[in-house]
Design a protein around this motif. Structure first.
Motif, PDB file in Angstrom:
ATOM      1  N   MET A 179      -3.172  -2.135  -2.306  1.00  0.00           N
ATOM      2  CA  MET A 179      -4.473  -2.773  -2.545  1.00  0.00           C
ATOM      3  C   MET A 179      -5.229  -3.043  -1.244  1.00  0.00           C
ATOM      4  N   GLY A 180      -4.503  -3.106  -0.127  1.00  0.00           N
ATOM      5  CA  GLY A 180      -5.138  -3.326   1.160  1.00  0.00           C
ATOM      6  C   GLY A 180      -5.563  -4.762   1.424  1.00  0.00           C
ATOM      7  N   THR A 181      -5.206  -5.672   0.528  1.00  0.00           N
ATOM      8  CA  THR A 181      -5.646  -7.058   0.669  1.00  0.00           C
ATOM      9  C   THR A 181      -4.792  -7.859   1.646  1.00  0.00           C
ATOM     10  N   ALA A 182      -3.479  -7.702   1.587  1.00  0.00           N
ATOM     11  CA  ALA A 182      -2.590  -8.507   2.427  1.00  0.00           C
ATOM     12  C   ALA A 182      -2.843  -8.302   3.911  1.00  0.00           C
ATOM     13  N   THR A 183      -3.269  -7.104   4.277  1.00  0.00           N
ATOM     14  CA  THR A 183      -3.483  -6.809   5.698  1.00  0.00           C
ATOM     15  C   THR A 183      -4.623  -7.630   6.294  1.00  0.00           C
ATOM     16  N   ILE A 184      -5.481  -8.192   5.435  1.00  0.00           N
ATOM     17  CA  ILE A 184      -6.563  -9.059   5.920  1.00  0.00           C
ATOM     18  C   ILE A 184      -5.959 -10.287   6.600  1.00  0.00           C
ATOM     19  N   ALA A 185      -4.901 -10.832   6.005  1.00  0.00           N
ATOM     20  CA  ALA A 185      -4.215 -11.985   6.593  1.00  0.00           C
ATOM     21  C   ALA A 185      -3.338 -11.559   7.772  1.00  0.00           C
ATOM     22  N   HIS A 186      -2.617 -10.462   7.612  1.00  0.00           N
ATOM     23  CA  HIS A 186      -1.711 -10.003   8.671  1.00  0.00           C
ATOM     24  C   HIS A 186      -2.461  -9.642   9.954  1.00  0.00           C
ATOM     25  N   SER A 187      -3.707  -9.223   9.840  1.00  0.00           N
ATOM     26  CA  SER A 187      -4.467  -8.779  11.014  1.00  0.00           C
ATOM     27  C   SER A 187      -4.746  -9.897  12.009  1.00  0.00           C
ATOM     28  N   ALA A 188      -4.550 -11.145  11.592  1.00  0.00           N
ATOM     29  CA  ALA A 188      -4.768 -12.275  12.505  1.00  0.00           C
ATOM     30  C   ALA A 188      -3.493 -12.664  13.255  1.00  0.00           C
ATOM     31  N   ALA A 189      -2.382 -11.956  12.995  1.00  0.00           N
ATOM     32  CA  ALA A 189      -1.085 -12.329  13.559  1.00  0.00           C
ATOM     33  C   ALA A 189      -1.009 -12.114  15.072  1.00  0.00           C
ATOM     34  N   THR A 190      -0.227 -12.963  15.719  1.00  0.00           N
ATOM     35  CA  THR A 190       0.018 -12.841  17.157  1.00  0.00           C
ATOM     36  C   THR A 190       1.218 -11.926  17.375  1.00  0.00           C
TER      37      THR A 190
END
Length: 452
Positions: free
Chosen positions: A277-288
């Motif tokens: 769905m490509g949705t989870a990567t929206i949150a993961h993209s902020a990871a350090t």
């Protein structure tokens, strides 16, 4: 209306054979392309996710790796993990659980690809925060317009999704004896306070809530399973045998074909782990992180917790208790409450399921509002994103008054228009995911067993 009927028809068609080809077929292709990484490196992955949940992240980013994972997990662990799984069993029989697992296992490769591409192509917004997601990496694909298509469809899809989630929240609050207007008022205030705090506020909230809500539900589920432990071998026997043979009718269960089991299991798996769905990567993209694949391996953690643990607990509880044979498919959503109630008492068991649903829905709504806001930011800028945030908050109120009837099928239709451009993009960009995987597993700095 004819247009709504057409959308429902197309939705039902897509969530049949096409979803098998797109999600499972795509997941198998990516699994092979990535060298079956989720199986080959499983001990290392578990050690560096479950084993380092609270470790400090090194590198660049806005939130920690664990906070990013729990934020993504908050979106995927929702009401559907409790009510969706028994519906799948009611429509497809115990074999649906097997196909749910299949979707999860191949989905690890799909979600890994999404996450690493999200990290690679993330950008900094006007506030200095890292932002990313499918819309950002799709604009770097062979078909750049897919990024705009994805962002627009997801932004629209999230609005009615918030209302449906709110309706679930209200119904369970009423089950606990809480007035629906009081419930929606409290819900609105908590959601607004968290989402207006930004990604750090959302991540901090999810970091605390997700482990608590998942832990309580899992613990209660294990108690129910332990009481019915003698039924466990029979239950797993049904799951594997009915995955390839029809399930006979019994009690309130009308029976199911193998095709129905596959469809129900795949749809449940897709909704559950959100791979593709490509949705989870929206949150993961902020990871350090230092390199993208360090966050990519959290895909396994996320799917393992969401599908292999939480959804499986729900499925086994429903099956060992036997309630799936006592209730028709039209009442399947109440199966978990009945199953918990048989062991823990109907009042306590029902209240426990209702409270779990309240927490799951709360976390889901908070995160999907953030996801939708980021689509608006991508399309129109941060000022419009703030307006969209307010509009989404209003859809919480609409959850009290709207007749959501066919909205669930319409949500499926719009979700299909999110999945298709994302899967086209990640399949054509899979070579980049392979290279980023090698940065992790062929470098002794990150993977000690790598050849020096």
């Amino acid at each position: 209306m004819a247009i709504i009927d057409l959308m429902v028809t197309l939705s039902n068609w897509f969530w049949g054979v096409p979803i098998l080809v797109v999600l499972v077929g795509g997941g198998i292709f990516l699994t092979v392309r990535l060298g079956f990484y989720q199986f080959r490196y499983l001990p290392f992955i578990l050690k560096n996710t479950f084993g380092k949940m609270f470790a400090k992240s090194e590198g660049e980013g806005t939130v920690s790796a664990f906070q990013a994972a729990t934020t993504a997990l908050a979106s995927s662990i929702g009401a559907s993990n409790i009510v969706g799984v028994p519906v799948a069993i009611a429509l497809g029989g115990p074999g649906a659980v097997f196909w749910m697992w299949v979707t999860a296992l191949v989905g690890c490769a799909t979600k890994f690809t999404e996450i690493v591409l999200g990290i690679k192509y993330r950008e900094k917004n006007e506030k200095g925060e890292y932002v990313g997601g499918a819309m950002y990496y799709l604009k770097h694909s062979k078909f750049p317009f897919l990024g705009t298509v994805f962002a627009f469809m997801l932004m629209i899809e999230i609005a009615p999704s918030i209302s449906t989630q709110t309706l679930t929240f209200i119904q369970n609050a009423e089950h606990l004896g809480i007035d629906k207007y009081v419930a929606v008022g409290a819900f609105l205030i908590v959601v607004a306070l968290v989402v207006f705090g930004g990604i750090k506020s959302i991540s901090g909230f999810c970091e605390k809530l997700v482990p608590i809500m998942a832990g309580l539900y899992i613990l209660a589920g294990l108690v129910v399973i332990a009481v019915n432990i003698v039924e466990l071998p029979h239950v797993f026997g049904m799951i594997f045998s009915n995955a390839f043979t029809p399930t006979s009718a019994m009690g309130g269960f009308a029976g199911a074909t193998v095709a129905a089991g596959i469809r129900s299991g795949l749809a449940r798996g897709a909704y559950s782990n959100e791979a593709g769905m490509g949705t989870a990567t929206i949150a993961h993209s902020a990871a350090t992180v230092e390199i993208p694949a360090q966050q990519g391996i959290w895909a396994v953690f996320e799917i393992f917790v969401d599908t292999m643990i939480v959804c499986t607990i729900t499925a086994v509880v429903v099956l060992v208790s036997g309630v799936w044979t006592e209730i028709g498919s039209d009442q399947a959503a109440v199966m978990p409450a009945m199953a918990f109630g048989e062991v823990l008492g109907q009042n306590f068991g029902g209240a426990l399921v209702a409270i779990a649903l309240l927490m799951f829905v709360l976390s889901t709504v908070i995160v999907i509002i953030f996801f939708g806001e980021k689509q608006a930011e991508f399309l129109f800028g941060s000022k419009v994103a703030m307006v969209v945030r307010v509009i989404y908050i209003l859809f919480i109120i609409l959850g009290v008054v709207l007749d959501l009837g066919t909205l669930y099928s319409l949500l499926d239709f719009m979700l299909a228009l999110v999945i298709i451009p994302n899967m086209i993009g990640i399949l054509t960009m899979s070579g980049e995911a392979v290279e980023m995987m090698k940065q992790l597993f062929e470098n002794p700095k990150y993977y000690p067993k790598a050849k020096k």
